[in-house]
Scaffold this motif. Structure first.
Motif, PDB file in Angstrom:
ATOM      1  N   LEU A  71      -3.427  -2.836   0.869  1.00 20.36           N
ATOM      2  CA  LEU A  71      -2.115  -2.653   1.486  1.00 20.36           C
ATOM      3  C   LEU A  71      -2.102  -3.164   2.929  1.00 20.36           C
ATOM      4  N   GLY A  88      -2.015  -6.855   2.715  1.00 22.60           N
ATOM      5  CA  GLY A  88      -0.679  -7.233   2.265  1.00 22.60           C
ATOM      6  C   GLY A  88       0.337  -7.164   3.385  1.00 22.60           C
ATOM      7  N   TYR A  89       0.174  -6.180   4.255  1.00 24.47           N
ATOM      8  CA  TYR A  89       1.084  -6.057   5.397  1.00 24.47           C
ATOM      9  C   TYR A  89       0.939  -7.255   6.343  1.00 24.47           C
ATOM     10  N   THR A 107       2.464 -10.218   4.735  1.00 25.67           N
ATOM     11  CA  THR A 107       3.915 -10.050   4.801  1.00 25.67           C
ATOM     12  C   THR A 107       4.441 -10.449   6.173  1.00 25.67           C
ATOM     13  N   THR A 119       5.189 -10.036  -1.754  1.00 24.21           N
ATOM     14  CA  THR A 119       3.812  -9.781  -1.355  1.00 24.21           C
ATOM     15  C   THR A 119       3.589  -8.307  -1.061  1.00 24.21           C
ATOM     16  N   PHE A 120       4.513  -7.706  -0.321  1.00 32.21           N
ATOM     17  CA  PHE A 120       4.343  -6.295   0.028  1.00 32.21           C
ATOM     18  C   PHE A 120       4.446  -5.407  -1.207  1.00 32.21           C
ATOM     19  N   ALA A 127       1.176  -5.797  -3.094  1.00 33.39           N
ATOM     20  CA  ALA A 127       0.077  -5.110  -2.415  1.00 33.39           C
ATOM     21  C   ALA A 127       0.195  -3.592  -2.569  1.00 33.39           C
ATOM     22  N   ALA A 128       1.405  -3.079  -2.493  1.00 36.24           N
ATOM     23  CA  ALA A 128       1.601  -1.634  -2.666  1.00 36.24           C
ATOM     24  C   ALA A 128       1.270  -1.216  -4.080  1.00 36.24           C
ATOM     25  N   SER A 169      -7.413  -1.599   3.580  1.00 35.71           N
ATOM     26  CA  SER A 169      -7.161  -1.607   2.139  1.00 35.71           C
ATOM     27  C   SER A 169      -6.410  -2.874   1.782  1.00 35.71           C
ATOM     28  N   ASP A 197      -2.555  -1.260  -4.568  1.00 30.84           N
ATOM     29  CA  ASP A 197      -3.236  -0.237  -3.779  1.00 30.84           C
ATOM     30  C   ASP A 197      -3.104   1.163  -4.379  1.00 30.84           C
ATOM     31  N   CYS A 198      -2.171   1.344  -5.279  1.00 28.57           N
ATOM     32  CA  CYS A 198      -1.961   2.692  -5.864  1.00 28.57           C
ATOM     33  C   CYS A 198      -3.086   3.149  -6.722  1.00 28.57           C
ATOM     34  N   THR A 201      -8.702  -6.101   4.875  1.00 27.60           N
ATOM     35  CA  THR A 201      -9.004  -5.706   3.502  1.00 27.60           C
ATOM     36  C   THR A 201     -10.288  -4.888   3.440  1.00 27.60           C
TER      37      THR A 201
END
Length: 72
Positions: A41, A44-45, A48, A63-64, A67-68, A39, A71-72, A35
């Motif tokens: 993301l 989150g990966y 995941t 979760t993914f 997180a996506a 990031s 992150d946007c 993190t």
């Protein structure tokens, strides 16, 4: 959740399983570093991956996606 091959053991039986899984999970420290240097993301990966290794595919997908979206 039933353990394959252990259906004959009732929930009242006192049984201790000493089983070492063949996979490793990402630690909280690894997720924190991902993190900070990556990031949300990236973290989150890793989370995941942990969920998938535990067989929690629905939680992994949620979760993914979360997180996506963050992150946007």
């Amino acid at each position: 959740m039933a353990i394959p091959g252990m259906e004959h053991i009732s929930s009242n039986d006192n049984v201790i399983f000493n089983v070492t899984p063949k996979y490793k999970l990402y630690s909280i420290g690894a997720i924190l570093i991902a993190t900070l240097f990556g990031s949300v993301l990236a973290a989150g990966y890793l989370i995941t991956c942990n969920y998938r290794r535990l067989g929690e595919n629905a939680a992994a997908k949620k979760t993914f996606i979360f997180a996506a979206g963050v992150d946007c």
